[in-house]
Design a protein around this motif. Structure first.
Motif, PDB file in Angstrom:
ATOM      1  N   TYR A 103      34.462  52.441  41.641  1.00 33.65           N
ATOM      2  CA  TYR A 103      35.095  52.810  40.370  1.00 33.65           C
ATOM      3  C   TYR A 103      36.116  51.728  40.029  1.00 33.65           C
ATOM      4  N   CYS A 104      35.835  50.985  38.988  1.00 35.46           N
ATOM      5  CA  CYS A 104      36.604  49.787  38.706  1.00 35.46           C
ATOM      6  C   CYS A 104      37.311  49.857  37.357  1.00 35.46           C
ATOM      7  N   PHE A 105      38.556  49.454  37.358  1.00 37.85           N
ATOM      8  CA  PHE A 105      39.271  49.201  36.106  1.00 37.85           C
ATOM      9  C   PHE A 105      40.311  48.132  36.361  1.00 37.85           C
ATOM     10  N   ALA A 146      40.560  45.371  39.196  1.00 39.06           N
ATOM     11  CA  ALA A 146      40.382  44.016  38.681  1.00 39.06           C
ATOM     12  C   ALA A 146      41.731  43.481  38.195  1.00 39.06           C
ATOM     13  N   THR A 147      41.799  42.188  38.001  1.00 37.84           N
ATOM     14  CA  THR A 147      43.024  41.495  37.564  1.00 37.84           C
ATOM     15  C   THR A 147      44.232  41.949  38.372  1.00 37.84           C
ATOM     16  N   ALA A 148      44.086  42.006  39.685  1.00 36.24           N
ATOM     17  CA  ALA A 148      45.192  42.424  40.545  1.00 36.24           C
ATOM     18  C   ALA A 148      46.213  41.310  40.751  1.00 36.24           C
ATOM     19  N   PHE A 149      45.881  40.108  40.280  1.00 33.66           N
ATOM     20  CA  PHE A 149      46.798  38.982  40.429  1.00 33.66           C
ATOM     21  C   PHE A 149      47.160  38.354  39.087  1.00 33.66           C
ATOM     22  N   THR A 182      40.283  38.363  39.984  1.00 33.85           N
ATOM     23  CA  THR A 182      39.201  38.233  39.006  1.00 33.85           C
ATOM     24  C   THR A 182      39.052  36.817  38.474  1.00 33.85           C
ATOM     25  N   LEU A 183      40.155  36.103  38.339  1.00 29.56           N
ATOM     26  CA  LEU A 183      40.123  34.754  37.768  1.00 29.56           C
ATOM     27  C   LEU A 183      40.132  33.660  38.823  1.00 29.56           C
ATOM     28  N   GLY A 184      40.340  34.002  40.070  1.00 26.63           N
ATOM     29  CA  GLY A 184      40.408  32.982  41.103  1.00 26.63           C
ATOM     30  C   GLY A 184      41.630  32.101  40.995  1.00 26.63           C
TER      31      GLY A 184
END
Length: 312
Positions: A103-105, A146-149, A182-184
């Motif tokens: 389950y992703c957000f 996602a976008t945890a950074f 998500t963006l590396g």
């Protein structure tokens, strides 16, 4: 003699069939996907991410995910995860036979709106129902952030917000916590610190690191995540992948590179050769560049090194 494992407690999950394929322009036949899944499972990869319930008109390479689920056995599906973003996604995937749901957000509202069409709070509020539907079929569900950074629209993400979501009681019932670069754009110290801080609010749930290699930090970040407490790290064959709703993101960290770095017990030169060839064949069919440094090394002329392939 093989070198000892660098991180014996970590498992590599392959995400080629979901995150790896979602930016490609070609829809692979479901039978071909099932064959690749079986190759990966037979090689010893403990877990796979095999598809997504995202709309096929928005993410065409995922359009036959339900068909793929139907081609795999219940035993195979026990080791496979399906990306979901709503309770309805869980219901549909479960009806096809899936039992493991991711389950992703996004932590950032801007990316969650672009990717899923709602705010992060809306996604979080719907999670208890998604958990309930997964549990109703005897399944497991992961919390994936996602976008945890960093966010492609809002920039750096406050780590305290990530930790607040991990600790939120509405995520109770999830078996794992996936934190995605998500963006590396993250660096090893940043990754290690977030995973260390997430250990307490995760409250016994497995920690999973999902990284991209945009800035060349993929393997280093994965190992930093392991040092911080991650038990699973994600990769895709040949470094394939990226998010269609995240400008600036490149491919996932290569599965081959993560395996060569962590040296799980099942990884032998023969198994690595099988995976390198599978990645080469897939990327050639897709017309994609192979970004795995391990795959390149395996094709070198250093014949005295036991990991170099000898089939030309």
């Amino acid at each position: 003699m093989n070198a000892p494992a660098a991180s014996p407690a970590v498992a590599v999950r392959d995400v080629t069939l979901r995150d790896g394929l979602q930016l490609t322009g070609k829809l692979l036949d479901a039978q071909r996907k099932a064959g690749l899944a079986r190759t990966l499972l037979a090689a010893g990869i403990p877990e796979l991410e095999i598809g997504s319930m995202a709309r096929g008109d928005l993410v065409p390479p995922m359009a036959n995910s339900l068909e793929l689920i139907g081609l795999l056995t219940a035993e195979e599906l026990e080791r496979c995860w399906i990306w979901v973003a709503t309770p309805r996604h869980v219901e549909k995937a479960a009806a096809a036979g899936a039992r493991n749901f991711q389950y992703c957000f996004s932590v950032s509202d801007a990316h969650n709106r672009a990717n899923i069409g709602r705010t992060a709070e809306d996604s979080l509020a719907a999670m208890p129902e998604a958990v309930s539907r997964a549990q109703a079929v005897g399944g497991r569900i992961q919390l994936c952030l996602a976008t945890a950074f960093t966010c492609p629209f809002d920039g750096p993400v406050d780590p305290d917000r990530v930790l607040e979501i991990v600790a939120d009681p509405r995520t109770a019932g999830s078996c794992d916590v996936v934190l995605a670069d998500t963006l590396g754009q993250a660096h090893p110290q940043q990754v290690g610190e977030l995973f260390t801080a997430a250990t307490a609010p995760a409250a016994g749930r497995r920690l999973v690191y999902h990284g991209h290699d945009t800035w060349g930090m993929g393997v280093a970040n994965a190992l930093a995540a392991v040092d911080g407490g991650a038990q699973v790290i994600d990769g895709a064959l040949g470094g394939l992948g990226g998010c269609p709703f995240a400008p600036g993101a490149s491919g996932n960290t290569a599965t081959e590179d993560l395996l060569f770095a962590t040296r799980p017990d099942y990884l032998t030169p023969q198994v690595l050769g099988t995976l390198v060839r599978a990645g080469e064949e897939l990327l050639a069919d897709l017309g994609e560049q192979n970004r795995s440094r391990t795959a390149q090394g395996a094709r070198s002329e250093a014949s005295a090194f036991g990991w170099v392939l000898t089939d030309g």
